[in-house]
Design an enzyme around this catalytic site. Structure first.
Site: not given
Ligand code: COA
Length: 344
Positions: A115, A271, A302
């Site tokens: 990520c 994030h 996400n």
């Protein structure tokens, strides 16, 4: 470094699939509830790729939107890095985007850093533009992107993971600026945690070993799933994001004889993994809720490498002149942070 060399964001863009998956939809697929998902993750909806959409098609749209926002001519772009984990084929997303933009003489490649792929991409593009400028006197532009389609590797029968993820893409055009520059970047990988969040390799494993793998069945073909040790990931995520914010500030201070502290940071883009992770980072850094981005995880889930640049578009134009930090962690475990000033 001479004062006149300033490189920063000159355009931002994103692409989100139209298709919205709600918690009520998930209640029909697995044994879960809207209440559980909101309490443990904060996620309300996510976007999932539909017919005709792919990781590369999302990337092309995000890149075009960022270039349009920047106002530059695509021909001025000399490099492109795409943070991506779910383009399970070649050539690279970057090569496909370059072709779609019709530009030549570009160094274009993908970066796999979980990520954190977007942060790694920004760092790479920034370093490259800086080097070209300082060594060769060449001023040009680059694109850094984050794009992922985690829905393709999600086990839609596993309630512990399928409620978390969404698809999307985000892009920034980076180049010479008068003000609003990147001040420092930092990235780091801790391979010792790699097995906490992974996708089994599939094409290269001997056939007899494939029995150990977790699969989903699609189009009469076996594909592997993402697997995750959720509570362990949670702990490492919070620790590494807080550490990255402190490290990037320290790095800037040391290089510039400055004395910026956490309390000088106007806004943080973490994030968007999970609202509880975002809240834990916020508390550790002693930030008030209005100084940290958290809407992305609620609306889009996400989205892996795409989550930070997707959030930029939600917040576009809101804090001229602000001092901001982007911070991420993800599979690898790869983490990183960017300290930057927003253009006035
Ligand atoms: N709905 C209902 N119950 C669920 C559920 C769901 N969607 N997912 C898990 N549960 C259950 C579990 O089965 C378990 O039940 P049990 O006690 O009967 O065994 C219980 O909830 C607690 O499971 P646990 O995994 O300990 O929950 P948690 O509070 O840690 O929350 C995560 C799970 C995944 C939300 C949390 O660990 C997390 O956010 N981890 C980080 C994940 C992440 O961000 N990954 C991406 C990194 S880029």
């Amino acid at each position: 470094m001479p004062d006149k060399i300033k490189i920063g964001y000159v355009g931002i863009g994103r692409y989100l699939p139209e298709n919205v998956l709600t918690n009520a939809d998930l209640e029909k697929i697995v044994d879960t509830s809207d209440e559980w998902i909101i309490k443990r993750t904060g996620i309300q909806t996510r976007r999932i790729m539909g017919q005709g959409e792919s990781v590369s098609s999302m990337a092309i749209s995000a890149a075009k939107s960022a270039i349009e926002h920047s106002g530059i001519d695509a021909e001025q772009i000399s490099c492109m890095r795409v943070g991506v984990n779910t383009h399970l084929r070649f050539p690279s997303v970057a090569a496909i985007v370059q072709d779609a933009l019709g530009i030549e003489d570009v160094s274009a490649s993908d970066i796999a850093a979980g990520c954190s792929g977007f942060i790694f991409s920004v760092e790479d593009v920034y370093n490259r533009l800086m080097t070209e400028w300082m060594l060769y006197g060449k001023k040009s532009y680059g694109i850094a992107m984050g794009v992922d389609g985690l829905s393709m590797v999600t086990d839609w029968t596993n309630r512990s993971t399928c409620v978390l993820f969404g698809d999307g893409a985000g892009a920034v055009v980076i180049g010479p600026v008068e003000a609003g520059e990147i001040l420092a970047t930092h990235t780091k990988t801790e391979g010792k945690y790699a097995n906490l969040l992974e996708l089994d390799e599939f094409l290269s494993v001997p056939l007899e070993d494939t029995k150990k793998m977790t699969f989903r069945h699609r189009n009469n073909t076996n594909y592997p799933f993402l697997t995750m040790a959720g509570p362990k990931v949670f702990a490492v995520a919070v620790r590494s994001m807080v550490s990255e914010v402190r490290t990037v500030i320290k790095k800037y201070n040391q290089a510039n004889g400055a004395n910026i502290t956490e309390s000088d940071i106007d806004y943080v883009f973490p994030h968007q993994a999970n609202l509880r992770i975002v809240s834990a980072v916020r508390d550790a850094l002693k930030l008030t809720p209005d100084r940290i981005f958290s809407d992305g995880v609620k609306k889009y889930g996400n989205t892996s490498a795409a989550s930070i640049p997707i959030g930029y578009v939600d917040q576009r134009g809101k804090r001229p002149g602000a001092l901001e930090v982007d911070v991420s962690f993800g599979s690898g475990f790869a983490s990183g942070a960017i300290l930057r000033r927003v253009a006035p």
